[in-house]
Scaffold this active site. Structure first.
Site, short mmCIF file in Angstrom:
data_model
loop_
_atom_site.label_atom_id
_atom_site.label_comp_id
_atom_site.label_asym_id
_atom_site.label_seq_id
_atom_site.Cartn_x
_atom_site.Cartn_y
_atom_site.Cartn_z
CB SER B 272 -0.94 0.11 1.09
OG SER B 272 -1.86 0.79 1.17
CG ASP B 335 -6.66 -2.73 -3.77
OD1 ASP B 335 -7.31 -2.03 -3.41
OD2 ASP B 335 -5.35 -3.07 -3.53
CG HIS B 391 -5.69 -2.21 -0.17
ND1 HIS B 391 -4.93 -1.91 -1.19
CD2 HIS B 391 -5.00 -1.44 1.06
CE1 HIS B 391 -4.01 -1.02 -0.84
NE2 HIS B 391 -4.14 -0.82 0.32
#
Lengths: 482, 482
Positions: B272, B335, B391
């Site tokens: 991320s 995602d 995610h």
């Protein structure tokens, strides 16, 4: 845990009830109990009293020794300790209950009875569990009270929930208390206040004739009665109702200690819905259960009620008082739960309304002495609390700890840990750096196995949690089963 | 942890970059790196290779040995293992970060560097932490990325957050890999996807000239750059920027292993927002940091990017490729995060739009090879997932484990535990009886002290987490500080 030096029951049971009837019929179903407790009962204990004589003398000399309310204003320090002790027993029900739907044992007690208090970190608590109590959800009247595993074919029946326990004071505690105390703790709802909604839908009062009541006008909340009396033959744990399990266990215990000529007391504790079950079962025990055992008739019964809703109508209240059951009703004045059922029809309703209705039948009524606490008095508590926090048991115990009487300043006495306020709530002011709702098990109980996989472990000793053969045996002795 | 028998960098670093320029100016700021890695570099390791010779031979004989994408279709089993290994290093950042605002140490790493992997249950992981990296929140550009204690005068500065670590493969792992691997792991956001909103507000591309870039048209996301370069002299831990801490540590480590004539690799991992920092720092290291150490010029740099957003413009992408930095971009096609920034202006935008804008400057672009995974292919994953679960890093590692190439059936290979899917998400189907989001510490880290009080314990060894004197020393050597 603070060890207590004084018999709680000295306060709660010494007042002889008035208007008592003493029928000759000794059948357990019909018998009214003779509750003229001897004033000198404290002296007849078979165990030596330790360190308590001076305080005993103090009360024996006091003219208020039998006045329960006189112990509240100002708050008697030893009563305070006892309230906290029984509150902790009720709190233990929450902490030991498996309410994780992902667990195969969801609905059971996570710890075995033999090590119950130790496993909860309550070492040297002074009591030993003798039996667990279970309830079945047959009627589905209070659905959100019950919880079940998502595993449809798991080892634990989805129809059965662990609902409380019976414990007996160990020898050391018995010596301190001056009598063998049989404690019964009922679990409240772990799903916080979801059941509140349910409750509003199930205010239906029903006759208590499923219990030993002979008066059809004594009415109690249907939902509470169902939890207490329902059974489901499909499962070993619900083969007998909670009521039957409890009465059988009391029969067994009172026989054991009765034969030893020990003085016995019964104290029932519960928070929220557990308080309702405590009051209901106290009534049932007093009305019926123990009277077939002649030597047990004088056992004092008391209830420690925490944040409890009303349970029955005014006739129920009157009868409970007549039976001599002592109730101390501890609650937070800002908590709404003690106001259900009976927002409109309750003991404070206008006299006009009381004349229109048959108020003893249709009005719900609280029972016992009030210990009304106010969380805004504590400087440790957040100014604004959410509804579940206002209803929180640990908050009540904190308030009890700081209470010294109406109009007095809040002042903690026992050194009870403030962090407990946030154990299951969001109550303690942030400046104390205790995270809210901190009570949680590591990794939700998952354990890493030697092969590296994470799993919920099998529950050990779950088969020892109930002895249906004991229940059956003692129910026969009580005449509740042929 | 599965021990690997093969050098990951054999895949990632053996392809010589094209269009490389080799200026004579050796100043670290101006130097472009010569990345013509010798094809035989694997043979020059100073450590004996264990159990790897046969597989080595296989690749040496393959004509695709330098083609990275050929390892993905079908998925090479050893590449799969390596991806999972570096994914676990990124995951470790989440699990070790103290993000409890009630903790006095909120914002720091909960475990000391010496026992980092052991404390996280990653025994024998094969790496040792050499340094932690910290970032300050001076610019407040990505506020929700940072977290701080509610305790205003606690021992940990509210302006500083632990943001990652540098680790070095131990001797055994080094022998297996065929080189000394310096791993850099960047933490993502623990506050789930709250930062996503922020990110949309901070798409501002800024010149990368704070780094070693000489091309003002190379632009990167302002937020990422700030996290990487901001410093705050008021605190020991933020006296130097994350960038300075990292470059100094790399200078120190490469000197140590360079003197030993060991072959070295640098692998940067992150999930991320951590992926963005991984790519940004890879660019920075490649562009600048190590070139003042002549013998370090040939260190291959690779990035394991998990669920990462875009970091810079197309010029940035081009430059990164030119520098020979290898990026494997692993993501779930469902995602949304990898689509920011650049919903409209990105590498897939229509050619018309590309002609209107100066697309190399104003278009955000992903970098590296794609490993696009699809969670709907796994039979273990719930049909409907919430955005944070799509995610989730553990989901990605699960999908990597079951991936064998486009169009092939999902089939788990390593026996990686399915329960990890629910460690921090709600992903695994209910029938496996693993509670969602089960990763939690007992009682939120509170410990019962001998006096019965519950407290968050003091953090031990926190003063050993950073050595500012080392940072300063090595920054001087790098010419980054006079």
């Amino acid at each position: 845990m603070i060890k207590l030096n004084l018999p709680f029951h000295a306060y709660l049971h010494n007042k002889p009830p008035t208007k008592i009837s003493t029928p000759n019929n000794r059948s357990w179903r019909l018998l009214k109990r003779d509750r003229s407790f001897p004033q000198t009962s404290m002296a007849t204990t078979t165990k030596p009293m330790k360190k308590t004589s001076s305080l005993h003398q103090k009360w024996k000399g006091s003219k208020d020794q039998n006045d329960f309310s006189s112990l509240l204003e100002p708050m008697d320090p030893l009563l305070r300790s006892e309230v906290i002790r029984y509150g902790e027993m009720a709190q233990a029900c929450y902490e030991s209950f498996d309410n994780d739907p992902y667990s195969k044992y969801c609905g059971s007690c996570k710890v075995p009875p033999k090590t119950f208090f130790q496993d909860l970190g309550m070492n040297d608590f002074g009591y030993d569990i003798t039996s667990y109590i279970y309830s079945s959800n047959t009627s589905n009247l209070v659905p959100k009270f019950f919880t079940k595993s998502i595993h449809s074919d798991g080892p634990w029946s989805p129809a059965v929930n662990w609902i409380g326990y019976v414990a007996v004071s160990d020898d050391e505690t018995t010596a301190r208390l001056g009598r063998r105390d049989i404690a019964i703790a009922w679990r409240g709802t772990v799903t916080k206040l979801e059941w509140y909604e349910d409750l509003m839908n199930f205010l239906k009062p029903v006759s208590a004739q499923k219990l030993a009541s002979r008066d059809p006008k004594i009415k109690v909340m249907a939902g509470f009665l169902h939890i207490y009396t329902d059974k489901d033959q499909s499962c070993m744990y619900s083969e007998f109702s909670a009521r039957e399990q409890l009465l059988a266990e009391l029969a067994r215990l009172t026989m054991i200690y009765g034969q030893k000529k020990e003085e016995i007391s019964i104290t029932i504790t519960g928070h929220s819905l557990g308080s309702a079950l405590a009051i209901l079962s106290a009534y049932d025990i007093a009305e019926s259960g123990l009277d077939i055992l002649d030597n047990m008739r004088d056992i004092p019964i008391s209830v420690m009620s925490f944040s409890g809703p009303r349970v029955g109508n005014t006739r129920f209240q009157n009868r409970l008082e007549l039976l001599g059951v002592k109730v101390l009703r501890v609650f937070n004045v800002h908590d709404k739960v003690p106001n259900v059922p009976g927002f409109f029809l309750n003991e404070y309703t206008s006299s006009l309304a009381r004349h229109i209705f048959d108020w003893t039948t249709w009005f719900y009524s609280h029972v016992g002495e009030e210990l009304a606490l106010d969380h805004t008095k504590s400087p440790f508590v957040k100014t604004k609390l959410a509804l579940p926090s206002k209803h929180n048991l640990e908050l009540l115990l904190h308030l009890v700890d700081g209470y010294h009487g109406k109009g007095t300043e809040f002042c903690l006495t026992s050194g009870r840990d403030k962090a407990l306020l946030n154990k299951d709530g969001d109550i303690l002011k942030g400046e104390y750096l205790i995270p809210p709702k901190w009570f949680q098990v590591e990794n939700k109980g998952l354990r890493k196995k030697p092969n590296g996989k994470w799993e919920l472990p099998e529950q050990k000793g779950i088969e020892d949690h109930l002895r249906p053969e004991d229940v059956e045996l003692h129910l026969r002795k009580l005449g509740l089963k042929v």
